[in-house]
Design a protein around this motif. Structure first.
Motif, short mmCIF file in Angstrom:
data_model
loop_
_atom_site.label_atom_id
_atom_site.label_comp_id
_atom_site.label_asym_id
_atom_site.label_seq_id
_atom_site.Cartn_x
_atom_site.Cartn_y
_atom_site.Cartn_z
N MET A 118 -30.36 57.74 22.45
CA MET A 118 -30.38 59.20 22.40
C MET A 118 -30.05 59.79 23.77
O MET A 118 -29.31 60.77 23.88
N ALA A 119 -30.63 59.20 24.81
CA ALA A 119 -30.36 59.68 26.17
C ALA A 119 -28.89 59.48 26.53
O ALA A 119 -28.26 60.33 27.17
N GLN A 120 -28.30 58.36 26.07
CA GLN A 120 -26.92 58.03 26.40
C GLN A 120 -25.92 58.96 25.72
O GLN A 120 -24.89 59.32 26.30
N VAL A 121 -26.22 59.38 24.48
CA VAL A 121 -25.25 60.21 23.75
C VAL A 121 -25.33 61.68 24.15
O VAL A 121 -24.48 62.48 23.76
N GLY A 122 -26.35 62.05 24.92
CA GLY A 122 -26.48 63.45 25.36
C GLY A 122 -25.55 63.77 26.51
O GLY A 122 -24.84 62.91 27.04
N LYS A 123 -25.55 65.03 26.92
CA LYS A 123 -24.70 65.47 28.02
C LYS A 123 -25.38 65.23 29.37
O LYS A 123 -26.60 65.18 29.45
N GLY A 124 -24.57 65.12 30.41
CA GLY A 124 -25.10 65.02 31.76
C GLY A 124 -25.90 63.76 32.00
O GLY A 124 -25.55 62.67 31.54
N LYS A 125 -27.02 63.92 32.69
CA LYS A 125 -27.84 62.78 33.06
C LYS A 125 -28.50 62.16 31.84
O LYS A 125 -28.86 62.86 30.88
N ASP A 126 -28.68 60.85 31.86
CA ASP A 126 -29.25 60.13 30.71
C ASP A 126 -30.77 60.29 30.70
O ASP A 126 -31.52 59.42 31.15
N LEU A 127 -31.22 61.43 30.15
CA LEU A 127 -32.65 61.74 30.10
C LEU A 127 -33.00 62.23 28.71
O LEU A 127 -32.14 62.70 27.95
N LEU A 128 -34.29 62.15 28.39
CA LEU A 128 -34.79 62.66 27.11
C LEU A 128 -35.59 63.93 27.34
O LEU A 128 -36.29 64.08 28.35
N GLY A 129 -35.49 64.82 26.36
CA GLY A 129 -36.34 66.00 26.35
C GLY A 129 -37.44 65.84 25.32
O GLY A 129 -37.19 65.36 24.20
N TYR A 130 -38.65 66.18 25.69
CA TYR A 130 -39.80 66.14 24.78
C TYR A 130 -40.23 67.59 24.54
O TYR A 130 -40.52 68.32 25.49
N PHE A 131 -40.27 67.99 23.28
CA PHE A 131 -40.53 69.40 22.92
C PHE A 131 -41.68 69.46 21.92
O PHE A 131 -41.61 68.87 20.84
N LYS A 132 -42.75 70.15 22.31
CA LYS A 132 -43.89 70.31 21.42
C LYS A 132 -44.23 71.79 21.34
O LYS A 132 -44.27 72.49 22.36
N ALA A 133 -44.47 72.29 20.13
CA ALA A 133 -44.73 73.72 19.95
C ALA A 133 -45.69 73.94 18.80
O ALA A 133 -45.78 73.12 17.88
N ASP A 134 -46.41 75.05 18.84
CA ASP A 134 -47.21 75.47 17.69
C ASP A 134 -47.44 76.97 17.71
O ASP A 134 -47.14 77.66 18.69
#
Length: 758
Positions: free
Chosen positions: A470-486
């Motif tokens: 997932m990190a590799q197929v994203g744009k820019g730097k190979d990082l993951l985003g973690y998103f939590k909401a309620d």
């Protein structure tokens, strides 16, 4: 009343409620419907019950059942929801239409035309005629089909003027459950509120697994744990010999069950907690609270009764597993010790809780992997008593199916239909559920990576993406985003949000069910649809009830967060008291999941409890309705400015207009700005002439930027506005507001660096 008679009675009640509405609006059409019903054996039984409508009165009174003289529109329930006293929100309406999709928005500020309302009712009548003509003789399948048909056709139709924000589909579902347990004479029932707690904590308690393997099993584990509320409530209803339709809501680990007032639940709760205690080693526990309710109290005292149930849940949380840990007033010492004859080397490499059954994993972690492979193709769940793919210790099992089975064995009792999957030929009773089950998979042709990428394996088409992929197929730097909401202030929205309606004696159980159902549609069905169509590389850890947790390429997560919040605003009709808060963290893909989950949970807590500095300067502002990113709490409008500005900086860098060192200087200058804001000392304002000098010397005199070039002028305008920190803050639009930009400049430059791959 025996079981078969109670079932036909309940069906008679809800079909009568629908028939009377049609008779009021289209009398001639009602005659056609009556004639058609009399051609069916089951239809004749229903019509016979209609001859004595007095037997329905106790149910109709309890639910505020009245039939209006004309067709009226459905008002958004969010228009009636307020926490602060004397607040009002513009009333918004729904288009009268068939609800096939998970999410519909209250887009009308004026009532739809009478012609449109009548046209929809005309379509309802034609559809019901077709239903009657082809409905199965089997009662359980027929009532399942009717309730499913009702959700499709009657969700944009209100009960009446007094309950104009309650969809008729929800009204009829509740009426059916009450009719089952009350019958002709009984005027009270038992409401049980259940809460399966500890699921999220247990979910992230995964140790010593490489990032790739976590991604393969995490969604499966989340799914399996999410089944617990269904499995626990099903067991209760099966023991009570009640239809599963008496489970009127199950989402986010919370469930509501309608029971006979005399039914005793103590043994069920004790047995359930015994199975949870042993299977999950005390990490997950069932809390329940119940209240006997008289039908006539449904409107007059329901808020008080519901609050009492919530308080019972809180008391239960103060003493989990109380019935197991004590015996005749003394502590049961043996229950505090979990039997483990294995030495630590024999424990599962995944959960570190159960013994291995192969060289690496226990039976449960292996099951997670097996289920994970099937989830991407699952459209139906088959619940059965006995053994199955997912086996629960309370005697219930679940099979994951891609297609609807033609037939099932006697042990099967329910098919759960996911999202918009077809259920027309279901062989047993079924229930439709909105589910966020999307998992990103390798596209056609698969994914191949260079050999020098450590621990990254090629994926075949259809295989779930690992976190590293997932990190590799994203744009820019190979990082993951973690998103939590309620949703903010959810408890208050449920308990006092309908205070105006309570004064009118119309704050009823139906209001609570409607609100819960709407949130389920958004956070389960809607999220699933948007990820599948628009954010295809984002992974759903969980989403349902009123919250969500997503993992994906960092840039896609930033986009998804903005889009979800924007759609939520539209969904709730822009009610300023129904808001969403979120936390976002950007991390390396191999960050241990428990740590990553805790980091993003801290960000969410930060967004809810801490007011961002710019907002704090505005009188009367408070926390919530915010997003926290990498420790920066901000308003959602500020979040858009931050992400847009980050992209601009990256774009200008790529065009060789701004250097990496210049962007780094901006971050350094922001430290001086913050010192000035904290101390008020003018000496820290020296960053302004320093910035001006840098622009003049390095950019203009260096012939990098030219005032005559349109793009260069845009850059220079932005840079010169950064020097206007002493100007009134409202003088400039947000994208050029110097105080706002300097406050978030550290984050802006950091995200810009991610875009640049640095």
């Amino acid at each position: 009343m025996n079981s078969s008679r109670s079932l036909i009675f309940a069906e008679s009640v809800i079909t009568n409620a629908l028939f009377k509405r049609i008779k009021n609006i289209f009398p001639a059409k009602s005659d056609e419907l009556l004639e058609l019903l009399l051609t069916r054996k089951w239809g004749k039984e229903i019509v016979e019950h209609w001859q004595n409508e007095k037997q329905f009165e106790h149910l109709f009174q309890g639910l505020g059942e009245k039939v209006d003289e004309q067709a009226i529109p459905l008002v958004s329930i969010f228009s009636e929801l307020h926490i602060q006293p004397n607040q009002t929100t513009e009333k918004r309406y729904y288009e009268p239409m068939q609800w096939k999709e998970p999410v519909y928005n209250p887009t009308l500020t004026e009532s739809p035309s009478k012609e449109n309302l009548l046209l929809h009712w005309h379509m309802i009548i034609n559809s019901w005629k077709q239903f009657i003509q082809f409905a199965p003789e089997d009662h359980s399948i027929r009532i399942s089909s009717f309730l499913d048909w009702s959700e499709n056709w009657l969700s944009s139709v209100p009960v009446n003027k007094n309950l104009q924000s309650i969809p008729l589909s929800i009204h009829l579902r509740l009426m059916h459950a009450l009719a089952i347990v009350c019958g002709v004479k009984c005027k009270s029932f038992k409401l049980l509120l259940g809460d399966v707690s500890g699921i999220q904590s247990y979910l992230f308690d995964i140790a010593h697994i490489g990032a790739g393997k976590i991604a393969k099993r995490l969604r499966s584990r989340s799914f399996t744990l999410g089944l617990l509320a269904d499995v626990v409530s099903h067991k209760l209803l099966l023991d009570a010999r009640l239809p599963i339709s008496n489970l009127i809501l199950s989402a986010g680990g919370i469930f509501y069950v309608i029971l006979p007032s005399s039914y005793e639940t103590r043994d069920w709760k004790k047995e359930t907690n015994k199975f949870l205690y042993e299977r999950f080693q005390g990490s997950i526990v069932l809390h329940s609270s119940e209240k006997e309710i008289h039908l006539l109290e449904m409107t007059k005292r329901f808020p008080e009764l519901l609050t009492s149930c919530y308080e019972g849940i809180q008391r239960s949380k103060g003493k989990p597993f109380f019935d197991l840990l004590q015996n005749d007033g003394a502590w049961n010492d043996q229950m505090f010790i979990h039997d483990s004859k294995q030495n630590r080397d024999d424990l599962c490499n995944g959960c570190r809780k159960f013994p291995k059954v192969n060289e690496e994993f226990c039976e449960y972690c292996l099951l997670d992997e097996d289920v994970g492979k099937k989830l991407t193709r699952t459209n139906y769940l088959l619940f059965k008593k006995g053994h199955g793919t997912i086996q629960f210790e309370n005697g219930i099992a679940v099979e994951l199916l891609e297609t609807l089975p033609i037939s099932v064995d006697e042990s099967s009792y329910l098919i759960q239909v996911w999202n918009q999957a077809d259920a027309k030929k279901a062989p047993i009773q079924f229930h439709r559920k909105w589910v966020a089950n999307y998992i990103p998979v390798a596209p056609k042709g698969g994914i191949q990576f260079a050999d020098n990428l450590e621990d990254v394996q090629n994926l075949h088409e259809g295989e779930p993406l690992t976190f590293v992929h997932m990190a590799q197929v994203g744009k820019g730097k190979d990082l993951l985003g973690y998103f939590k909401a309620d949703v903010d202030n959810l408890g208050m929205l449920f308990t006092i949000g309908f205070i105006k309606e309570r004064q009118k004696e119309s704050h009823s159980f139906s209001h609570i069910l409607t609100l819960s159902k709407m949130f389920e549609r958004f956070f389960a069905g809607g999220i699933n649809q948007w990820l599948r169509n628009e954010f295809k590389n984002t992974y759903t850890v969980f989403s349902g009830g009123d919250d969500l947790f997503l993992i994906g390429p960092w840039e896609e997560i930033l986009k998804a967060a903005q889009e979800i919040r924007s759609r939520f605003q539209i969904f709730v009709g822009s009610n300023p008291e129904v808001t969403l808060s979120a936390g976002i963290n950007i991390l390396k893909p191999k960050t241990a999941l428990p740590h990553a989950a805790q980091f993003v949970e801290n960000e969410l807590e930060n967004a809810k409890e801490n007011v961002n500095v710019i907002r704090a300067e505005e009188k009367g502002q408070f926390g919530r309705d915010q997003v926290s990113v990498q420790g920066f709490v901000m308003d959602w409008t500020h979040f858009k400015v931050v992400t847009d500005t980050s992209k601009l900086l990256a774009k200008w860098w790529q065009c060789n207009k701004l250097s990496s060192s210049f962007i780094y200087q901006l971050s350094t200058f922001s430290d001086m700005y913050k010192k000035y804001k904290e101390t008020g000392q003018n000496e820290y304002l020296k960053f302004i002439p320093l910035l001006n000098y840098t622009i003049q010397r390095n950019l203009i005199e260096g012939n990098i930027l030219n005032d005559k070039n349109r793009e260069d002028k845009e850059i220079l305008e932005w840079l010169r506005n950064l020097q206007q920190v002493l100007e009134q803050k409202n003088k400039y639009p947000l994208r050029l507001n110097a105080n706002l930009l300097w406050h978030y400049m550290h984050l802006i430059t950091k995200i810009s660096n991610y875009y640049r791959g640095g």
